[in-house]
Design a protein around this motif. Structure first.
Motif, PDB file in Angstrom:
ATOM      1  N   TYR A   1       0.843  -1.212   0.000  1.00 41.20           N
ATOM      2  CA  TYR A   1       0.000   0.000   0.000  1.00 41.20           C
ATOM      3  C   TYR A   1       0.876   1.261   0.000  1.00 41.20           C
ATOM      4  O   TYR A   1       0.663   2.182  -0.783  1.00 41.20           O
ATOM      5  CB  TYR A   1      -0.906  -0.031   1.235  1.00 41.20           C
ATOM      6  CG  TYR A   1      -1.821   1.160   1.366  1.00 41.20           C
ATOM      7  CD1 TYR A   1      -3.008   1.227   0.646  1.00 41.20           C
ATOM      8  CD2 TYR A   1      -1.496   2.229   2.216  1.00 41.20           C
ATOM      9  CE1 TYR A   1      -3.855   2.322   0.761  1.00 41.20           C
ATOM     10  CE2 TYR A   1      -2.335   3.330   2.334  1.00 41.20           C
ATOM     11  CZ  TYR A   1      -3.513   3.364   1.609  1.00 41.20           C
ATOM     12  OH  TYR A   1      -4.347   4.455   1.717  1.00 41.20           O
ATOM     13  N   ASN A   2       1.886   1.267   0.866  1.00 47.93           N
ATOM     14  CA  ASN A   2       2.770   2.448   0.941  1.00 47.93           C
ATOM     15  C   ASN A   2       3.509   2.660  -0.369  1.00 47.93           C
ATOM     16  O   ASN A   2       3.689   3.790  -0.818  1.00 47.93           O
ATOM     17  CB  ASN A   2       3.776   2.293   2.088  1.00 47.93           C
ATOM     18  CG  ASN A   2       3.088   2.456   3.427  1.00 47.93           C
ATOM     19  OD1 ASN A   2       2.017   3.067   3.503  1.00 47.93           O
ATOM     20  ND2 ASN A   2       3.666   1.891   4.475  1.00 47.93           N
ATOM     21  N   HIS A   3       3.915   1.559  -0.981  1.00 50.96           N
ATOM     22  CA  HIS A   3       4.615   1.674  -2.262  1.00 50.96           C
ATOM     23  C   HIS A   3       3.701   2.345  -3.297  1.00 50.96           C
ATOM     24  O   HIS A   3       4.121   3.248  -4.018  1.00 50.96           O
ATOM     25  CB  HIS A   3       5.029   0.286  -2.755  1.00 50.96           C
ATOM     26  CG  HIS A   3       5.882   0.363  -3.970  1.00 50.96           C
ATOM     27  ND1 HIS A   3       7.255   0.322  -3.925  1.00 50.96           N
ATOM     28  CD2 HIS A   3       5.553   0.537  -5.262  1.00 50.96           C
ATOM     29  CE1 HIS A   3       7.726   0.459  -5.146  1.00 50.96           C
ATOM     30  NE2 HIS A   3       6.715   0.576  -5.977  1.00 50.96           N
ATOM     31  N   ILE A   4       2.449   1.929  -3.337  1.00 47.43           N
ATOM     32  CA  ILE A   4       1.501   2.488  -4.318  1.00 47.43           C
ATOM     33  C   ILE A   4       1.236   3.963  -4.028  1.00 47.43           C
ATOM     34  O   ILE A   4       1.272   4.804  -4.917  1.00 47.43           O
ATOM     35  CB  ILE A   4       0.177   1.683  -4.296  1.00 47.43           C
ATOM     36  CG1 ILE A   4       0.430   0.280  -4.823  1.00 47.43           C
ATOM     37  CG2 ILE A   4      -0.907   2.370  -5.112  1.00 47.43           C
ATOM     38  CD1 ILE A   4      -0.660  -0.710  -4.497  1.00 47.43           C
ATOM     39  N   LYS A   5       1.029   4.270  -2.760  1.00 43.62           N
ATOM     40  CA  LYS A   5       0.710   5.651  -2.402  1.00 43.62           C
ATOM     41  C   LYS A   5       1.887   6.599  -2.675  1.00 43.62           C
ATOM     42  O   LYS A   5       1.697   7.746  -3.068  1.00 43.62           O
ATOM     43  CB  LYS A   5       0.316   5.744  -0.912  1.00 43.62           C
ATOM     44  CG  LYS A   5      -1.065   5.219  -0.660  1.00 43.62           C
ATOM     45  CD  LYS A   5      -2.117   6.143  -1.298  1.00 43.62           C
ATOM     46  CE  LYS A   5      -3.397   5.430  -1.614  1.00 43.62           C
ATOM     47  NZ  LYS A   5      -4.256   6.091  -2.566  1.00 43.62           N
ATOM     48  N   ARG A   6       3.116   6.090  -2.472  1.00 41.03           N
ATOM     49  CA  ARG A   6       4.319   6.910  -2.740  1.00 41.03           C
ATOM     50  C   ARG A   6       4.427   7.264  -4.209  1.00 41.03           C
ATOM     51  O   ARG A   6       4.785   8.350  -4.596  1.00 41.03           O
ATOM     52  CB  ARG A   6       5.567   6.131  -2.323  1.00 41.03           C
ATOM     53  CG  ARG A   6       6.144   6.549  -0.973  1.00 41.03           C
ATOM     54  CD  ARG A   6       7.607   6.182  -0.827  1.00 41.03           C
ATOM     55  NE  ARG A   6       7.964   4.879  -1.332  1.00 41.03           N
ATOM     56  CZ  ARG A   6       7.901   3.738  -0.647  1.00 41.03           C
ATOM     57  NH1 ARG A   6       7.471   3.752   0.589  1.00 41.03           N
ATOM     58  NH2 ARG A   6       8.272   2.596  -1.190  1.00 41.03           N
ATOM     59  N   LYS A   7       4.103   6.253  -5.045  1.00 46.35           N
ATOM     60  CA  LYS A   7       4.344   6.427  -6.480  1.00 46.35           C
ATOM     61  C   LYS A   7       3.099   6.815  -7.268  1.00 46.35           C
ATOM     62  O   LYS A   7       3.176   7.027  -8.463  1.00 46.35           O
ATOM     63  CB  LYS A   7       4.856   5.092  -7.058  1.00 46.35           C
ATOM     64  CG  LYS A   7       6.166   4.617  -6.482  1.00 46.35           C
ATOM     65  CD  LYS A   7       7.313   4.907  -7.441  1.00 46.35           C
ATOM     66  CE  LYS A   7       8.654   4.702  -6.797  1.00 46.35           C
ATOM     67  NZ  LYS A   7       9.069   3.316  -6.780  1.00 46.35           N
ATOM     68  N   ASP A   8       1.945   6.867  -6.585  1.00 48.02           N
ATOM     69  CA  ASP A   8       0.688   7.072  -7.312  1.00 48.02           C
ATOM     70  C   ASP A   8       0.740   8.356  -8.136  1.00 48.02           C
ATOM     71  O   ASP A   8       1.185   9.388  -7.646  1.00 48.02           O
ATOM     72  CB  ASP A   8      -0.491   7.150  -6.315  1.00 48.02           C
ATOM     73  CG  ASP A   8      -1.692   6.398  -6.857  1.00 48.02           C
ATOM     74  OD1 ASP A   8      -1.635   5.983  -8.018  1.00 48.02           O
ATOM     75  OD2 ASP A   8      -2.669   6.245  -6.104  1.00 48.02           O
ATOM     76  N   LYS A   9       0.272   8.194  -9.384  1.00 47.78           N
ATOM     77  CA  LYS A   9       0.365   9.371 -10.274  1.00 47.78           C
ATOM     78  C   LYS A   9      -0.821  10.297 -10.013  1.00 47.78           C
ATOM     79  O   LYS A   9      -1.847   9.873  -9.606  1.00 47.78           O
ATOM     80  CB  LYS A   9       0.346   8.909 -11.735  1.00 47.78           C
ATOM     81  CG  LYS A   9       1.568   8.127 -12.072  1.00 47.78           C
ATOM     82  CD  LYS A   9       1.343   7.271 -13.306  1.00 47.78           C
ATOM     83  CE  LYS A   9       1.032   5.848 -12.883  1.00 47.78           C
ATOM     84  NZ  LYS A   9       0.565   5.021 -13.928  1.00 47.78           N
TER      85      LYS A   9
END
Ligand code: DC
Length: 215
Positions: A207-215
């Protein structure tokens, strides 16, 4: 629209984690392994020789499966039946047939079209949706995976931990070495080794990975 794929070997926790993530992110979720299991169950029910690829391909037209919140065969919910030992033992063979994969891959691509979606399986990031926004490869040691699978259905089990371990090794070998869409680490995917992580920690990590990189 965002597409997330989670692939990896049996017992890595993909389905549990993908389901939790889909709730957290409010995404649609598709368990592609359950679809291969449902076809395997339907063929077993029809008493078709599973080794006979031609017969299996022919029978695909005559099975009435529905994939929504529940999986239904001829209108009956089969969510628990598709987890039986018999299905688990035969699903790798059925999922190695091209006609089976062609039908399911097409369904999976349609399902993901136009919606925020998480898919989990063996080839979702390598074959089904190679351009997905986030591709994860979730794995864990074979012993950790066998232990989790064993604990998961402990009350209903007649087999031992060693049986589960051997079955996981056999399926790893089959899924990684088949000719069509073998289990591989997809290009540009993020490797997550959950051997020493709890389910909640793994969900949080992804989840954190997605939120960090979310466009
Ligand atoms: O994730 P699972 O154990 O429910 O998957 C059951 C089987 O289905 C697995 O042994 C390999 C196959 N499978 C596949 O070939 N491709 C997928 N995308 C998902 C599962």
């Amino acid at each position: 629209m965002t597409i997330i794929t989670i692939d990896g070997p049996s017992g890595a926790g993909k389905s549990t984690i993908a389901k939790m993530l889909s709730k957290k992110l409010n995404y649609n979720y598709l368990d592609t392994g359950a679809m291969y299991r449902a076809i395997t169950f339907a063929m077993l029910k029809k008493s078709i020789d599973l080794q006979n690829e031609e017969l299996i391909c022919k029978a695909l037209d005559s099975i009435d499966l529905e994939f929504s919140d529940n999986i239904k065969l001829d209108g009956d919910i089969i969510d628990s039946q598709i987890r039986s030992n018999l299905v688990t033992k035969n699903v790798s063979l059925i999922s190695s047939y091209k006609c089976v994969r062609d039908i399911l891959v097409e369904y999976q691509r349609c399902f993901a079209k136009g919606n925020d979606t998480i898919l989990d399986g063996r080839d979702t990031g390598s074959v089904v949706l190679p351009d997905a926004d986030f591709k994860f490869y979730l794995t864990a040691s074979v012993e950790a995976r066998a232990k989790r699978r064993y604990e998961e259905y402990k009350e209903e089990r007649e087999d031992s931990y060693n049986d589960v371990l051997e079955d996981i090794k056999r399926r790893d070998d089959f899924d990684m070495n088949r000719d069509i869409s073998p289990l591989i680490i997809p290009n540009n995917s993020i490797l997550v080794d959950s051997t020493d992580m709890s389910i909640d920690e793994t969900v949080e990590y992804i989840y954190n990975h997605i939120k960090r990189k979310d466009k």
